[in-house]
Design a protein around this motif. Structure first.
Motif, mmCIF file in Angstrom:
data_model
loop_
_atom_site.group_PDB
_atom_site.id
_atom_site.type_symbol
_atom_site.label_atom_id
_atom_site.label_comp_id
_atom_site.label_asym_id
_atom_site.label_seq_id
_atom_site.Cartn_x
_atom_site.Cartn_y
_atom_site.Cartn_z
ATOM 1 N N GLY A 168 0.789 -1.225 0.000
ATOM 2 C CA GLY A 168 0.000 0.000 0.000
ATOM 3 C C GLY A 168 0.819 1.272 0.000
ATOM 4 O O GLY A 168 0.250 2.376 -0.025
ATOM 5 N N LEU A 169 2.143 1.147 0.029
ATOM 6 C CA LEU A 169 3.033 2.305 0.021
ATOM 7 C C LEU A 169 3.846 2.311 -1.277
ATOM 8 O O LEU A 169 3.907 1.317 -1.993
ATOM 9 C CB LEU A 169 3.977 2.263 1.227
ATOM 10 C CG LEU A 169 3.326 2.106 2.599
ATOM 11 C CD1 LEU A 169 4.396 2.040 3.687
ATOM 12 C CD2 LEU A 169 2.351 3.239 2.876
ATOM 13 N N ASP A 170 4.483 3.423 -1.551
ATOM 14 C CA ASP A 170 5.286 3.568 -2.762
ATOM 15 C C ASP A 170 6.761 3.472 -2.414
ATOM 16 O O ASP A 170 7.346 4.408 -1.836
ATOM 17 C CB ASP A 170 4.996 4.910 -3.438
ATOM 18 C CG ASP A 170 3.559 5.015 -3.937
ATOM 19 O OD1 ASP A 170 3.010 3.988 -4.378
ATOM 20 O OD2 ASP A 170 2.995 6.124 -3.863
ATOM 21 N N LEU A 171 7.371 2.334 -2.727
ATOM 22 C CA LEU A 171 8.794 2.167 -2.465
ATOM 23 C C LEU A 171 9.607 3.157 -3.294
ATOM 24 O O LEU A 171 9.352 3.341 -4.482
ATOM 25 C CB LEU A 171 9.229 0.740 -2.807
ATOM 26 C CG LEU A 171 8.968 -0.317 -1.729
ATOM 27 C CD1 LEU A 171 8.977 -1.710 -2.339
ATOM 28 C CD2 LEU A 171 10.005 -0.225 -0.622
ATOM 29 N N VAL A 172 10.572 3.803 -2.651
ATOM 30 C CA VAL A 172 11.460 4.687 -3.380
ATOM 31 C C VAL A 172 12.615 3.857 -3.941
ATOM 32 O O VAL A 172 12.902 2.758 -3.468
ATOM 33 C CB VAL A 172 11.990 5.828 -2.479
ATOM 34 C CG1 VAL A 172 10.829 6.576 -1.837
ATOM 35 C CG2 VAL A 172 12.928 5.297 -1.404
ATOM 36 N N VAL A 197 12.800 1.955 1.912
ATOM 37 C CA VAL A 197 12.105 3.183 2.316
ATOM 38 C C VAL A 197 10.921 3.350 1.383
ATOM 39 O O VAL A 197 11.042 3.198 0.170
ATOM 40 C CB VAL A 197 13.030 4.407 2.217
ATOM 41 C CG1 VAL A 197 12.253 5.696 2.532
ATOM 42 C CG2 VAL A 197 14.232 4.253 3.151
ATOM 43 N N ALA A 198 9.754 3.645 1.946
ATOM 44 C CA ALA A 198 8.549 3.799 1.136
ATOM 45 C C ALA A 198 7.788 5.041 1.560
ATOM 46 O O ALA A 198 7.760 5.403 2.747
ATOM 47 C CB ALA A 198 7.655 2.575 1.229
ATOM 48 N N ARG A 199 7.134 5.660 0.597
ATOM 49 C CA ARG A 199 6.385 6.886 0.824
ATOM 50 C C ARG A 199 4.907 6.585 1.037
ATOM 51 O O ARG A 199 4.324 5.735 0.345
ATOM 52 C CB ARG A 199 6.550 7.843 -0.368
ATOM 53 C CG ARG A 199 6.030 9.261 -0.139
ATOM 54 C CD ARG A 199 6.385 10.136 -1.347
ATOM 55 N NE ARG A 199 6.080 11.541 -1.087
ATOM 56 C CZ ARG A 199 4.899 12.100 -1.327
ATOM 57 N NH1 ARG A 199 3.898 11.362 -1.819
ATOM 58 N NH2 ARG A 199 4.707 13.386 -1.075
ATOM 59 N N VAL A 200 4.308 7.267 2.003
ATOM 60 C CA VAL A 200 2.886 7.111 2.291
ATOM 61 C C VAL A 200 2.087 7.971 1.299
ATOM 62 O O VAL A 200 2.395 9.147 1.108
ATOM 63 C CB VAL A 200 2.572 7.543 3.741
ATOM 64 C CG1 VAL A 200 1.061 7.444 4.021
ATOM 65 C CG2 VAL A 200 3.361 6.683 4.720
ATOM 66 N N ARG A 201 1.099 7.368 0.686
ATOM 67 C CA ARG A 201 0.285 8.087 -0.309
ATOM 68 C C ARG A 201 -0.664 9.057 0.346
ATOM 69 O O ARG A 201 -1.170 8.795 1.428
ATOM 70 C CB ARG A 201 -0.519 7.074 -1.141
ATOM 71 C CG ARG A 201 0.340 6.106 -1.934
ATOM 72 C CD ARG A 201 -0.493 4.995 -2.518
ATOM 73 N NE ARG A 201 0.345 3.991 -3.162
ATOM 74 C CZ ARG A 201 -0.086 2.800 -3.562
ATOM 75 N NH1 ARG A 201 -1.328 2.454 -3.379
ATOM 76 N NH2 ARG A 201 0.744 1.954 -4.141
#
Length: 269
Positions: free
Chosen positions: A229-233, A265-269
């Protein structure tokens, strides 16, 4: 410290503690014979135990620099460990002096040394809370006195989740914490794996279990699931030593083969 009294600390030296073993591997002095004994047994199993700790620490340095450059100004670091300079807040506040950092750990010896974690820049803030990672509600409540969860926060759980088994709700724990984060926040993880030597991983797990401790190495697939559910950088899930090495802190390791750990590391949408 948030409602804590370091003078009342009671440290259990009857069995090893992961934070104190980690300190021993890093060459620290805040550990006890029971920690050293188990650490040496782990070294007998894999002579690169010190390298594993150093590689993970270097990853924390690189990830914090990357996050600071990405504009992050708030950090929640759970499973902080015994202070070893430079600490996360020192790196974050070098990038942006106004950064605010909350540390959290459950080992009383970390509490006893927490003053080293509280030396903030005048523009920023640092705080330490004594709590178990398995109690996210308490952590979020106390951290919310320092951090503004309506704005982006970097949630850091480094070398922590392999001490929380699936049956103890590891994925649910991460999910609960991430749900508190505003869009633009980041989840920062690292953990050990048995992908490269399943037999040694099983022996290490049995060694921990014999002392009443949990060790849960995870495969790359199992580790990646934490980021659902997150966007991996970029570069996505990688070996810990290979996450943005251009940011510095390369560690010379002994022996052949990769250091058995993953990071992401992943970014929260």
């Amino acid at each position: 410290m948030t409602g804590q009294d370091s003078a009342a600390v009671h440290i259990d030296t009857s069995k090893p503690h992961p934070a104190r073993m980690y300190d021993w591997f890093l060459g620290g002095k805040d550990n006890y014979p029971v920690d050293e004994e188990m650490a040496k047994q782990l070294l007998a199993l894999d002579a690169r135990g010190r390298d594993m700790a150093r590689v993970n620490r270097a990853y924390m340095h690189r990830a914090t620099r990357w996050l600071g450059a990405a504009g992050v100004r708030q950090y929640l670091d759970i499973g902080t460990g015994i202070p070893t300079e430079p600490n996360l807040h020192q790196i974050a506040q070098q990038v942006a002096p106004e950064s605010r950092i909350v540390y959290c750990d459950n080992d009383p010896i970390v509490l006893a040394h927490a003053e080293a974690l509280l030396r903030s820049t005048p523009e920023g803030a640092t705080e330490y809370i004594q709590a178990d990672a398995r109690d996210p509600e308490m952590i979020l409540e106390r951290a919310g006195k320092i951090l503004d969860f309506s704005r982006p926060v970097a949630l850091s759980l480094l070398a922590l989740l392999h001490f929380v088994d699936d049956e103890d709700g590891a994925y649910e724990l991460v999910g609960r914490l991430v749900r508190q984060l505003a869009p633009g926040s980041y989840l920062v993880l690292s953990q050990t794996t048995g992908d490269f030597d399943p037999e040694k991983a099983a022996q290490a797990r049995a060694m921990y279990a014999a002392r009443g401790l949990t060790l849960r190495p995870r495969s790359r697939e199992e580790f990646t699931r934490f980021f659902d559910g997150l966007d991996l950088v970029e570069p996505g899930v990688s070996l810990t030593a290979e996450w943005h090495p251009e940011l510095g802190g390369a560690i010379q390791v002994t022996g052949d083969g990769p250091i058995p750990g993953y990071a992401g590391v992943a970014r929260v949408r």
